[in-house]
Write a protein that holds these residues in place. Structure first.
Motif, PDB file in Angstrom:
ATOM      1  N   ILE A   1      13.780  11.217   7.950  1.00  0.00           N
ATOM      2  CA  ILE A   1      13.342   9.850   7.679  1.00  0.00           C
ATOM      3  C   ILE A   1      14.492   9.078   7.033  1.00  0.00           C
ATOM      4  N   ALA A   2      14.298   7.780   6.830  1.00  0.00           N
ATOM      5  CA  ALA A   2      15.357   6.954   6.242  1.00  0.00           C
ATOM      6  C   ALA A   2      14.745   5.793   5.480  1.00  0.00           C
ATOM      7  N   LEU A   3      15.542   5.171   4.635  1.00  0.00           N
ATOM      8  CA  LEU A   3      15.093   3.977   3.919  1.00  0.00           C
ATOM      9  C   LEU A   3      14.939   2.826   4.905  1.00  0.00           C
TER      10      LEU A   3
ATOM     11  N   SER B   1       0.828  -1.224   0.000  1.00  0.00           N
ATOM     12  CA  SER B   1       0.000   0.000   0.000  1.00  0.00           C
ATOM     13  C   SER B   1       0.860   1.272   0.000  1.00  0.00           C
ATOM     14  N   ILE B   2       1.851   1.280  -0.873  1.00  0.00           N
ATOM     15  CA  ILE B   2       2.709   2.451  -1.039  1.00  0.00           C
ATOM     16  C   ILE B   2       2.813   2.762  -2.530  1.00  0.00           C
ATOM     17  N   PRO B   3       3.099   4.017  -2.896  1.00  0.00           N
ATOM     18  CA  PRO B   3       3.193   4.352  -4.320  1.00  0.00           C
ATOM     19  C   PRO B   3       4.455   3.781  -4.969  1.00  0.00           C
ATOM     20  N   HIS B   4       4.290   3.323  -6.204  1.00  0.00           N
ATOM     21  CA  HIS B   4       5.413   2.849  -7.020  1.00  0.00           C
ATOM     22  C   HIS B   4       5.905   4.043  -7.826  1.00  0.00           C
TER      23      HIS B   4
ATOM     24  N   ALA C   1       3.269   9.867  -0.735  1.00  0.00           N
ATOM     25  CA  ALA C   1       4.553   9.238  -0.415  1.00  0.00           C
ATOM     26  C   ALA C   1       4.993   9.520   1.024  1.00  0.00           C
ATOM     27  N   ALA C   2       4.148  10.203   1.777  1.00  0.00           N
ATOM     28  CA  ALA C   2       4.530  10.606   3.133  1.00  0.00           C
ATOM     29  C   ALA C   2       4.789   9.419   4.050  1.00  0.00           C
ATOM     30  N   GLU C   3       4.031   8.342   3.861  1.00  0.00           N
ATOM     31  CA  GLU C   3       4.160   7.188   4.751  1.00  0.00           C
ATOM     32  C   GLU C   3       4.967   6.045   4.148  1.00  0.00           C
TER      33      GLU C   3
END
Length: 220
Positions: A105-107, A25-28, A77-79
């Motif tokens: 934030i980080a990967l 459930s994240i953007p590609h 893309a915030a989350e």
């Protein structure tokens, strides 16, 4: 989750990215989509990219980085996000790190799709594309048309694209080894890389990837 997807041409990154992004459930976010969107929308970065592309030149890192940062600033893309095709070299990887650090934030991980070089050549050089619709693709071994050289979908002629020829594929692999592969070592130093085999049916590779991303890390 915030993920970078890497792997050689022919590893199935686009296919896996779509499935993984949906499952998580994240953007590609792909480099190709970034270029197309900016060019269609007529953004300043899109105009710069188009000028380089029309002249037959590579789009400079700074333009690509700017597009990626603009996209990552969008609300969806915030989350989390899945980056496909970016970063493609050490400079872009360091720019991404600087951007994320600035946001606090980080990967969460870097998924490395591993495929033997001979298999990459077989996958791409064996691909055949319909002249009527480039979305209709077949393969001389893995997805044969019912009639040799004829598209099952529309009856169009199937042909091998110029950039799918074996010599072009091997050249693309050389570029990957020289420019993109080093970022895997860069991210390994940060303990972010999980490596999986991209061989086998698509759903099995997806399952393997999901299990790797949900684990504590390390190569698989």
């Amino acid at each position: 989750m915030r993920i970078v997807l890497v792997g050689p041409p022919g590893a199935g990154k686009g296919t896996q990215a779509a499935f993984l992004a949906k499952n998580l459930s994240i953007p590609h976010i792909s480099t190709g989509d970034l270029f197309r969107a900016n060019i269609v929308q007529g953004t300043e970065l899109g105009k710069k990219a188009k000028a380089y592309m029309d002249a037959g030149n590579l789009v400079p890192d700074e333009v690509t980085i700017g597009m990626a940062e603009d996209r990552l600033d969008q609300a969806d893309a915030a989350e989390g996000f899945l980056l496909d095709g970016f970063p493609r070299n050490d400079h872009q990887a360091r720019a991404l790190d600087a951007y994320l650090t600035g946001k606090g934030i980080a990967l969460d991980g870097v998924l490395d799709l591993e495929v033997p070089e001979d298999e990459v050549v077989k996958r791409i050089a064996g691909r055949r594309t319909c002249r009527n619709n480039s979305a209709h693709t077949f393969h001389v071994e893995y997805k044969k048309p019912q009639v040799d050289g004829v598209c099952d979908e529309c009856g169009g002629e199937l042909y091998q694209r110029t950039d799918d020829a074996e010599d072009k594929v091997r050249n693309r692999l050389e570029v990957y080894h020289r420019e993109t592969e080093p970022i895997i070592d860069y991210y390994k130093q940060q303990g972010l890389v999980v490596t999986i085999s991209a061989l086998g049916p698509v759903h099995e590779v997806t399952q393997r990837a999901m299990e790797a991303l949900r684990s504590d890390g390390g190569e698989r």
